[in-house]
Design an enzyme around this catalytic site. Structure first.
Site, mmCIF file in Angstrom:
data_model
loop_
_atom_site.group_PDB
_atom_site.id
_atom_site.type_symbol
_atom_site.label_atom_id
_atom_site.label_comp_id
_atom_site.label_asym_id
_atom_site.label_seq_id
_atom_site.Cartn_x
_atom_site.Cartn_y
_atom_site.Cartn_z
ATOM 1 N N HIS A 1 0.850 -1.209 0.000
ATOM 2 C CA HIS A 1 0.000 0.000 0.000
ATOM 3 C C HIS A 1 0.878 1.248 0.000
ATOM 4 O O HIS A 1 1.327 1.715 1.052
ATOM 5 C CB HIS A 1 -0.926 -0.005 1.212
ATOM 6 C CG HIS A 1 -2.015 1.021 1.122
ATOM 7 N ND1 HIS A 1 -3.297 0.794 1.544
ATOM 8 C CD2 HIS A 1 -2.018 2.290 0.637
ATOM 9 C CE1 HIS A 1 -4.043 1.868 1.334
ATOM 10 N NE2 HIS A 1 -3.272 2.802 0.798
ATOM 11 N N HIS B 1 1.608 5.126 -2.158
ATOM 12 C CA HIS B 1 1.217 6.137 -3.149
ATOM 13 C C HIS B 1 2.489 6.717 -3.765
ATOM 14 O O HIS B 1 3.269 7.365 -3.068
ATOM 15 C CB HIS B 1 0.373 7.234 -2.490
ATOM 16 C CG HIS B 1 -0.911 6.718 -1.916
ATOM 17 N ND1 HIS B 1 -2.082 6.663 -2.645
ATOM 18 C CD2 HIS B 1 -1.199 6.184 -0.703
ATOM 19 C CE1 HIS B 1 -3.045 6.142 -1.892
ATOM 20 N NE2 HIS B 1 -2.525 5.837 -0.710
ATOM 21 N N LEU B 2 2.710 6.432 -5.058
ATOM 22 C CA LEU B 2 3.923 6.928 -5.715
ATOM 23 C C LEU B 2 3.710 8.293 -6.390
ATOM 24 O O LEU B 2 4.669 8.926 -6.809
ATOM 25 C CB LEU B 2 4.442 5.904 -6.740
ATOM 26 C CG LEU B 2 4.992 4.608 -6.134
ATOM 27 C CD1 LEU B 2 5.417 3.643 -7.240
ATOM 28 C CD2 LEU B 2 6.159 4.869 -5.192
ATOM 29 N N ARG B 3 2.465 8.726 -6.508
ATOM 30 C CA ARG B 3 2.116 10.088 -6.969
ATOM 31 C C ARG B 3 2.406 10.381 -8.433
ATOM 32 O O ARG B 3 2.066 11.453 -8.922
ATOM 33 C CB ARG B 3 2.814 11.157 -6.114
ATOM 34 C CG ARG B 3 2.573 11.055 -4.620
ATOM 35 C CD ARG B 3 1.118 11.180 -4.261
ATOM 36 N NE ARG B 3 0.923 11.316 -2.810
ATOM 37 C CZ ARG B 3 -0.226 11.052 -2.194
ATOM 38 N NH1 ARG B 3 -1.276 10.614 -2.879
ATOM 39 N NH2 ARG B 3 -0.342 11.214 -0.898
ATOM 40 N N ASN C 1 -5.758 9.130 7.337
ATOM 41 C CA ASN C 1 -7.086 8.568 7.141
ATOM 42 C C ASN C 1 -6.959 7.099 6.770
ATOM 43 O O ASN C 1 -6.383 6.795 5.732
ATOM 44 C CB ASN C 1 -7.807 9.336 6.018
ATOM 45 C CG ASN C 1 -9.261 8.926 5.888
ATOM 46 O OD1 ASN C 1 -9.791 8.241 6.757
ATOM 47 N ND2 ASN C 1 -9.889 9.315 4.792
ATOM 48 N N ASP D 1 1.023 2.390 3.918
ATOM 49 C CA ASP D 1 0.175 3.485 3.407
ATOM 50 C C ASP D 1 1.016 4.748 3.199
ATOM 51 O O ASP D 1 0.607 5.863 3.559
ATOM 52 C CB ASP D 1 -1.022 3.753 4.321
ATOM 53 C CG ASP D 1 -2.069 4.665 3.672
ATOM 54 O OD1 ASP D 1 -1.961 4.908 2.448
ATOM 55 O OD2 ASP D 1 -2.967 5.129 4.380
HETATM 56 ZN ZN LIG Z 1 -6.670 4.686 1.966
#
Ligand SMILES: [Zn+2]
Length: 427
Positions: free
Chosen positions: A61, A63-65, A281, A308
């Site tokens: 999980h 986020h590489l953006r 979140n 995350d």
């Molecule tokens: Zn999420």
């Protein structure tokens, strides 16, 4: 190329191995494991004495953006952070700009990772077109391009009919649907966990019920449809109990927990004087939730630890608590946090930690890695259990500096990664 990793302590839960074994990798795959293997002529030798040798760690999980928000992170910087953090592979979420909801975007990510990657990158495709929650995205096309799972992460799949169809359709490809569980009506404009501390601080809360309700609904849908369902960043005691019961009923439900939910609670928001590095979140929950998650790590009901990793620019985080975006980075802190705060005090064994960080995410995503069985890809992580580190965000390889763990002193750290028999060297 042939590589011999020699003199380490091999821990591979997929084979129930914890022994002083060498690992020989030839042509990208594990050729042999055993005691005192002789290096074949021309083999490169990595001396691993004093190190733990594990199947390559996988953060499912992240986020590489990229594409679209390269000022926050790129595939290059994100995979450098992964390698520095001991991960040989990451799965990257679909909420890029444009959204990864069609073959061309998936292909772009795979190609960029092949050119610039310091870790393997497994794209997660969007469940719905544009993450809008209306229409199923082109799941089959994206699987063909390399997607290994599907999620609207950042948002829940809100419509029950869409979740039902996603669970049905994904079965043709054997891929999981990964839910960011959040009932949007209940969570409203909340910015932290709804409880004693949100009341005292006067901040709008996000009740645990928002997560529980969404997962309870989805588990009923799963029972109806079949398929595979995975709860992302599970954060509450009751939600974990729901997943536990679903497993007992034989449903293909799995879940992941993030290090911050295992180590921090909503109290930290008060004590941290509203540092936006404590805003994520789902939010940091109550101590009773944290204790339940720790129990779930030990008893097997938590499947995976995932960071995350959600990098934001410093200017975006440098605002009022209520205005700042949700999310923290995690690729470069997860392994040391797990070793120091979970393995160190005996909450879980080292072997269980490797299971949570490698074998299990590989199983959830259907990857051939997460094991050092002969014939498996030669992805390896080296750990130094004795090395003490102090978390210094200014030295992260990630562009993100948004971590609540800055200044923490931890014992145990990643000491290197190998992908397909190739040692990864960070410039
Ligand atoms: Zn999420």
């Amino acid at each position: 190329m042939t590589l011999l990793i020699r003199g380490g302590r091999l821990i591979d839960p997929s084979q129930e191995i914890d022994a002083a074994f060498d690992v020989l990798i030839a042509d990208g795959v594990v050729a042999a494991i055993g005691e005192r293997l002789e290096p074949p002529a021309g083999a490169e030798v990595v001396e691993a004495a004093g190190r733990v040798v594990t199947p390559g760690l996988i953060d499912m999980h992240v986020h590489l953006r990229e594409p679209g928000q390269e000022y926050k992170e790129t595939i290059r910087t994100g995979t450098m952070a992964a390698a520095a953090g001991g991960f040989t592979a990451v799965a990257c979420m679909a909420n890029t700009k444009p959204v990864n909801d069609e073959r061309s975007v998936t292909e772009f990510i795979v190609a960029e990772a092949a050119r610039h990657g310091f870790a393997r990158v497994h794209p997660i495709g969007a469940v719905s077109k544009g993450l809008a929650g209306d229409e199923l995205a082109e799941i089959g096309e994206m699987v063909g391009a390399g997607a290994v799972g599907f999620s609207d992460d950042g948002k829940p799949v809100r419509h029950p009919g869409l979740m039902l169809r996603a669970l049905q359709y994904s079965q043709h490809f054997g891929v999981p649907i990964i839910q960011h569980a959040q009932d949007m009506e209940l969570s409203g404009d909340g910015v932290m966990h709804e409880g004693v501390w949100s009341t005292r601080l006067g901040l709008p809360g996000i009740p645990g019920l928002a997560e529980d309700l969404n997962v309870a609904r989805d588990l009923l849908l799963l029972e109806e449809s079949g398929g595979r369902y995975h709860v992302a960043h599970l954060s509450t005691a009751r939600c974990l109990e729901l997943v536990r019961q679903a497993k007992h009923r034989g449903l293909a439900a799995t879940c992941e927990v993030s290090p911050h939910h295992l180590l921090l609670t909503d109290r930290a928001v008060a004590e941290g004087e509203f540092s936006t590095h404590l805003k994520m979140n789902p939010p940091l929950r109550a101590e009773s939730d944290r204790q339940a998650l720790l129990a779930g790590l030990a008893d097997g009901s938590v499947d995976v630890i995932a960071s995350d990793h959600a990098p934001h620019h410093v200017d975006e985080k440098d605002q009022q608590f209520s205005a700042a975006p949700f999310g923290i980075v995690g690729l470069e802190t997860t392994v040391s946090l797990v070793l120091d705060r979970l393995v160190g005090p005996g909450l879980i064994s080292l072997s269980r930690a490797v299971e949570l960080l490698s074998c299990a995410p590989a199983r959830v995503l259907g990857l051939p890695t997460g094991t050092l069985k002969v014939g498996a890809p030669g992805d390896v992580t080296l750990l130094d259990l004795e090395q003490a580190i102090t978390v210094d965000p200014s030295r992260f390889r990630s562009k993100g500096r948004n971590t609540p763990f800055g200044g923490w002193t931890l014992r145990g750290a990643p000491a290197g990664t190998v992908i397909g028999g190739r040692p990864i060297r960070l410039a």
